[in-house]
Design a protein around this motif. Structure first.
Motif, PDB file in Angstrom:
ATOM      1  N   ASP A  94      13.555  58.494 -18.030  1.00  0.00           N
ATOM      2  CA  ASP A  94      14.704  57.718 -17.556  1.00  0.00           C
ATOM      3  C   ASP A  94      14.625  57.457 -16.054  1.00  0.00           C
ATOM      4  N   LEU A  95      14.238  58.489 -15.311  1.00  0.00           N
ATOM      5  CA  LEU A  95      14.313  58.349 -13.844  1.00  0.00           C
ATOM      6  C   LEU A  95      13.233  57.419 -13.298  1.00  0.00           C
ATOM      7  N   ASP A  96      12.190  57.162 -14.099  1.00  0.00           N
ATOM      8  CA  ASP A  96      11.182  56.188 -13.675  1.00  0.00           C
ATOM      9  C   ASP A  96      11.608  54.760 -13.982  1.00  0.00           C
ATOM     10  N   SER A  97      12.725  54.607 -14.688  1.00  0.00           N
ATOM     11  CA  SER A  97      13.126  53.256 -15.105  1.00  0.00           C
ATOM     12  C   SER A  97      14.347  52.756 -14.348  1.00  0.00           C
ATOM     13  N   VAL A  98      14.716  53.454 -13.273  1.00  0.00           N
ATOM     14  CA  VAL A  98      15.912  53.091 -12.512  1.00  0.00           C
ATOM     15  C   VAL A  98      15.639  51.837 -11.675  1.00  0.00           C
ATOM     16  N   GLN A 105      16.036  50.117 -16.778  1.00  0.00           N
ATOM     17  CA  GLN A 105      15.373  49.132 -17.634  1.00  0.00           C
ATOM     18  C   GLN A 105      14.008  49.627 -18.054  1.00  0.00           C
ATOM     19  N   LYS A 106      13.802  49.621 -19.376  1.00  0.00           N
ATOM     20  CA  LYS A 106      12.494  49.985 -19.918  1.00  0.00           C
ATOM     21  C   LYS A 106      11.879  48.828 -20.703  1.00  0.00           C
ATOM     22  N   TYR A 107      12.735  47.967 -21.260  1.00  0.00           N
ATOM     23  CA  TYR A 107      12.264  46.977 -22.216  1.00  0.00           C
ATOM     24  C   TYR A 107      12.620  45.568 -21.755  1.00  0.00           C
ATOM     25  N   ALA A 108      11.822  44.603 -22.212  1.00  0.00           N
ATOM     26  CA  ALA A 108      12.031  43.216 -21.809  1.00  0.00           C
ATOM     27  C   ALA A 108      13.386  42.705 -22.284  1.00  0.00           C
ATOM     28  N   GLY A 109      14.096  42.039 -21.381  1.00  0.00           N
ATOM     29  CA  GLY A 109      15.294  41.318 -21.783  1.00  0.00           C
ATOM     30  C   GLY A 109      16.561  42.143 -21.835  1.00  0.00           C
ATOM     31  N   ARG A 110      16.441  43.463 -21.789  1.00  0.00           N
ATOM     32  CA  ARG A 110      17.660  44.280 -21.886  1.00  0.00           C
ATOM     33  C   ARG A 110      17.584  45.460 -20.940  1.00  0.00           C
ATOM     34  N   ILE A 325       8.664  56.905 -26.351  1.00  0.00           N
ATOM     35  CA  ILE A 325       7.525  57.353 -25.548  1.00  0.00           C
ATOM     36  C   ILE A 325       7.702  56.748 -24.161  1.00  0.00           C
ATOM     37  N   ALA A 326       7.740  57.611 -23.154  1.00  0.00           N
ATOM     38  CA  ALA A 326       7.939  57.124 -21.790  1.00  0.00           C
ATOM     39  C   ALA A 326       6.860  56.093 -21.473  1.00  0.00           C
ATOM     40  N   GLY A 327       7.268  54.930 -20.962  1.00  0.00           N
ATOM     41  CA  GLY A 327       6.315  53.903 -20.573  1.00  0.00           C
ATOM     42  C   GLY A 327       6.001  52.891 -21.671  1.00  0.00           C
ATOM     43  N   ALA A 328       6.385  53.151 -22.920  1.00  0.00           N
ATOM     44  CA  ALA A 328       6.098  52.205 -24.006  1.00  0.00           C
ATOM     45  C   ALA A 328       7.025  50.989 -23.892  1.00  0.00           C
ATOM     46  N   ALA A 329       6.603  49.861 -24.520  1.00  0.00           N
ATOM     47  CA  ALA A 329       7.340  48.603 -24.383  1.00  0.00           C
ATOM     48  C   ALA A 329       8.541  48.517 -25.321  1.00  0.00           C
ATOM     49  N   ALA A 330       8.686  49.477 -26.229  1.00  0.00           N
ATOM     50  CA  ALA A 330       9.812  49.519 -27.165  1.00  0.00           C
ATOM     51  C   ALA A 330       9.815  50.907 -27.788  1.00  0.00           C
TER      52      ALA A 330
END
Ligand SMILES: *Cc1c(COP(=O)(O)O)cnc(C)c1O
Ligand code: SF4
Length: 340
Positions: A94-98, A105-110, A325-330
């Motif tokens: 989570d903290l890498d996606s701030v 944000q981790k995923y495209a569009g959302r 999975i941390a870093g995965a696209a979905a």
């Protein structure tokens, strides 16, 4: 003459109900007719992550049963104190996606807004049980920065209100957040991730329904139930109301040892959800958060359970079995076809 006020001034019935949630182990055990020795409770675990469970949820537990599937989700137990390799404070990155304070944000569009750190219930397996909410929530002071980040990025089409639990917020705050999002032209859907309708159905009051009805965008409401016993008449009524203001009403569950780790528990849950107007969305493999290892169901067993569900249910009642999975696209699906 004294007027009888059922609720202190300025508090809604749901806030009173929430204020009466069990926060002490002794009180919870006494309500269920249990002794500490019979269920492996741990004051140390309760100190690390507080006990919190609304009375209405406890009323759905079986009296005197230390293995009740609802109780296992909320009871602080000795097994939580085990320190195990591979189990940490931030299991899904989570903290890498701030992107801004409170905006992940981790995923495209959302992207996902941490609207509050508060929840109506504390789930022992929660992957955000150690999340640093004070620095990473859209408190009134930092919401503007998150909104500016969203407004400046027209690749975003959906904002997920998460937390904590967005429905732990008051109606005025929720209305403000929804209005601000609806002012951003490229945001075409708003999603709520909430366990409140299941654990505190009183929260779904007329004012909240008005707030959601006027959200200004189609709402996707994703609830969180893990076992059919969580869904009683009060929850069904709240879900019916939510359905009237949602473009879609979905459920996510976590696969949990001792709670829903059987084909019958999972199929019964799907059927009960359907009868309450909810479709299953995800069944999550446990995130490896410290303190939750005793809930793990191994992948191979999870695949067999899903194969059994899909052999008994129509496709639309079979949730997608996924892991994060941390870093995965979905969210990553666990394939279960061909499992025997
Ligand atoms: C799980 C998650 C989502 C939602 O994923 P969907 O597959 O769209 O349900 C979005 N953002 C973050 C950061 C998440 O962890
Ligand atoms: S309601 Fe959700 S965010 Fe809150 S403790 Fe439970 S799993 Fe975690």
């Amino acid at each position: 003459m004294h007027a009888i006020t059922r609720h202190p001034k300025g508090r809604s019935p749901w806030q009173t109900e929430l204020g009466q949630a069990y926060a002490r182990l002794d009180d919870l055990l006494a309500a269920l007719g249990l002794t500490p020795g019979s269920c492996g409770v741990s004051a140390e675990a309760a100190a690390a992550f507080a006990l919190r469970v609304p009375r209405g949820f406890v009323a759905r537990m079986r009296h005197g049963d230390p293995l009740d599937p609802l109780l296992r989700q909320v009871l602080p137990v000795e097994a939580e104190n085990a320190v195990l390799a591979g189990y940490g404070a931030d299991p899904v990155g989570d903290l890498d996606s701030v992107r801004a304070p409170g905006l992940l944000q981790k995923y495209a569009g959302r992207a996902l807004l941490i609207t509050t750190g508060a929840c109506a219930v504390h789930c022992r397996y929660c992957f955000r049980r150690a999340f640093p909410y004070p620095e990473h929530s859209v408190t009134p002071g930092v919401l503007a920065e998150a909104l500016a980040t969203i407004a400046a990025d027209d690749s975003l089409h959906e904002i997920i209100l998460s937390g904590g639990d967005p429905l732990a917020l008051g109606n005025a705050r929720l209305r403000e957040i929804l209005r601000s999002l609806a002012d951003i032209p490229h945001i075409s859907r708003i999603r709520l991730h909430t366990r409140v309708p299941v654990v505190l159905p009183e929260r779904i009051d007329a004012e909240l329904l008005d707030v959601l009805h006027n959200a200004g965008r189609p709402l996707v409401t994703v609830i969180h139930a893990n076992h059919a016993n969580e869904i009683d008449a009060g929850v069904i009524a709240a879900l019916q109301e939510l359905r009237s203001v949602s473009a879609a009403l979905l459920n996510q569950s976590v696969l949990l040892r001792g709670v829903n780790d059987s084909a019958s528990a999972l199929t019964t849950l799907s059927r009960k959800l359907f009868s309450a107007g909810v479709l299953p969305y995800y069944l999550h493999q446990l995130d490896h958060v410290a303190g939750a290892a005793h809930f793990l169901v191994p992948d191979q067993e999870a695949r067999v359970l899903l194969a059994a569900m899909s052999a008994q249910l129509p496709g639309y009642l079979v949730p997608r079995l996924v892991r994060e999975i941390a870093g995965a696209a979905a969210k990553t699906p666990l394939e279960y076809f061909g499992t025997t």
